[in-house]
Design an enzyme around this catalytic site. Structure first.
Site, PDB file in Angstrom:
ATOM      1  N   GLY A  16       0.824  -1.221  -0.062  1.00 54.00           N
ATOM      2  CA  GLY A  16      -0.161   0.128  -0.049  1.00 54.00           C
ATOM      3  C   GLY A  16       0.915   1.114   0.045  1.00 54.00           C
ATOM      4  N   SER A  19       0.094   5.367  -1.445  1.00 56.58           N
ATOM      5  CA  SER A  19      -0.728   6.485  -1.077  1.00 56.58           C
ATOM      6  C   SER A  19      -0.923   6.367   0.533  1.00 56.58           C
ATOM      7  CB  SER A  19      -1.911   6.691  -1.594  1.00 56.58           C
ATOM      8  OG  SER A  19      -2.724   5.423  -1.313  1.00 56.58           O
ATOM      9  N   VAL A  61       4.614  -3.831  -8.765  1.00 58.88           N
ATOM     10  CA  VAL A  61       3.021  -3.756  -9.029  1.00 58.88           C
ATOM     11  C   VAL A  61       2.481  -5.311  -9.132  1.00 58.88           C
ATOM     12  CG1 VAL A  61       1.074  -3.216 -10.634  1.00 58.88           C
ATOM     13  CG2 VAL A  61       3.344  -1.688 -10.455  1.00 58.88           C
ATOM     14  N   SER A 143      -7.224  -1.248  13.041  1.00 57.53           N
ATOM     15  CA  SER A 143      -8.025  -0.241  13.210  1.00 57.53           C
ATOM     16  C   SER A 143      -8.700  -0.049  14.685  1.00 57.53           C
ATOM     17  CB  SER A 143      -9.131   0.024  12.025  1.00 57.53           C
ATOM     18  OG  SER A 143     -10.034   0.923  12.365  1.00 57.53           O
ATOM     19  N   TYR A 156     -15.380  -4.576   7.043  1.00 54.53           N
ATOM     20  CA  TYR A 156     -14.273  -3.884   7.545  1.00 54.53           C
ATOM     21  C   TYR A 156     -13.716  -4.167   8.965  1.00 54.53           C
ATOM     22  CZ  TYR A 156     -10.520  -0.051   7.975  1.00 54.53           C
ATOM     23  OH  TYR A 156      -9.468   0.469   8.148  1.00 54.53           O
ATOM     24  N   ALA A 158     -14.578  -6.578  10.736  1.00 53.50           N
ATOM     25  CA  ALA A 158     -14.046  -8.103  11.061  1.00 53.50           C
ATOM     26  C   ALA A 158     -12.660  -8.210  10.295  1.00 53.50           C
ATOM     27  CB  ALA A 158     -15.052  -8.798  10.178  1.00 53.50           C
ATOM     28  N   SER A 159     -12.451  -7.617   9.244  1.00 48.95           N
ATOM     29  CA  SER A 159     -11.226  -7.647   8.825  1.00 48.95           C
ATOM     30  C   SER A 159     -10.038  -7.265   9.798  1.00 48.95           C
ATOM     31  CB  SER A 159     -10.887  -7.140   7.394  1.00 48.95           C
ATOM     32  OG  SER A 159     -11.118  -5.710   7.549  1.00 48.95           O
ATOM     33  N   LYS A 160     -10.308  -6.143  10.386  1.00 53.24           N
ATOM     34  CA  LYS A 160      -9.318  -5.504  11.083  1.00 53.24           C
ATOM     35  C   LYS A 160      -9.214  -5.999  12.542  1.00 53.24           C
ATOM     36  CE  LYS A 160      -7.906  -2.542   8.303  1.00 53.24           C
ATOM     37  NZ  LYS A 160      -6.362  -2.614   7.876  1.00 53.24           N
ATOM     38  N   ILE A 189      -7.832   8.763  10.020  1.00 51.37           N
ATOM     39  CA  ILE A 189      -6.613   9.440   9.315  1.00 51.37           C
ATOM     40  C   ILE A 189      -6.813  10.319   8.157  1.00 51.37           C
ATOM     41  CG2 ILE A 189      -4.150   9.478   8.626  1.00 51.37           C
ATOM     42  CD1 ILE A 189      -4.629   8.554  11.617  1.00 51.37           C
TER      43      ILE A 189
END
Length: 252
Positions: A16, A19, A61, A143, A156, A158-160, A189
């Site tokens: 990532g 950015s 990439v 997060s 989101y 659940a993923s974090k 952020i």
């Protein structure tokens, strides 16, 4: 000059890196003397980040949903750059969708990039062909939502939350290999991802979010400093830890 956060001559993988937090982390690592391998699907963004990194830094990439590409990239780059001392998984996708509108395509993509890619990256990083013989430091990005949850953010969150579990489990499992695993749980952020989410709501949404942080909105640099700390010897007695950098969000 004494600097316990020095990353001099360390090779660090950052996903990532085109950015947001990944970009800020890559630049901070370079300032501390490290060399960065950027991994992202955004080639133009990576090139911009690399312009602010050390001359020995590189970019690849790849799609983090492609497990074979992850394995091939880490092995080939370890031959080119030298074995790696650290891994930072910053790549992620948001999901602001209420339960009644959530479909399998949506939550599968979120889990694949935010969570499953983290597992695959770590699985390949710990290989003797990739990780430095002296060990290494892995930093995953969770997060505040992974800590306290949030309505309309099931996929989101659940993923974090899974990232926190992964961190604690691998922190124990990999300690014998001298590989530390920690994660950062950022608050809100100011990044392109956050701005994309903001566009779905009116101005009051941003004001409410800011009010939840006693110190206001955070900046990518705030998280990058925490990542650098966890990569460095300044945190050598930390593993399986969750570092909240959230402007006071979870203290309330």
């Amino acid at each position: 000059m004494y600097n316990p956060m020095s990353l001099e001559n360390k090779n660090i993988i950052v996903t990532g890196g085109a950015s947001g937090i990944g970009k800020a982390a890559a630049i901070e690592i370079s300032k501390l003397g490290g060399n960065v391998l950027l991994v992202d699907i955004d080639e133009m963004g990576m090139k911009q980040t690399l312009s602010s990194c050390s001359d020995s830094s590189r970019g690849e990439v790849i799609d983090l949903q492609d497990n074979e590409a992850i394995a091939d990239t880490l092995k080939s780059e370890a031959k080119l750059m030298g074995k790696f001392d650290g891994l930072v998984h910053c790549a992620g996708v948001p999901s602001v969708v209420p339960l009644r509108m959530l479909n399998s395509d949506n939550y599968k993509k979120v889990m694949e990039i935010n969570t499953f890619a983290a597992i695959e990256l770590v699985r390949n990083f710990v290989s003797k062909k990739v990780c430095a013989a002296s060990g290494g430091s892995i930093v995953l990005i969770s997060s505040v939502y992974g800590v306290v949850g949030s309505a309309c953010n099931l996929a989101y969150t659940a993923s974090k939350a899974a990232i926190i579990g992964i961190t604690k489990s691998l922190g124990i499992e990999l300690a014998s290999k001298n590989i530390r695993v920690n994660c950062v749980a950022p608050g809100f952020i100011k990044t392109n991802m956050a701005e994309d989410v903001e566009l779905k709501f009116d101005k009051s949404y941003s004001e409410v979010i800011e009010s939840l942080h006693p110190l206001g909105w955070g900046e990518a640099q705030d998280i990058a400093m925490g990542i650098a700390f966890l990569l460095s010897n300044a945190s050598k007695w930390m593993t399986g830890a969750v570092l909240n950098i959230d402007g006071g969000y979870t203290a309330q």
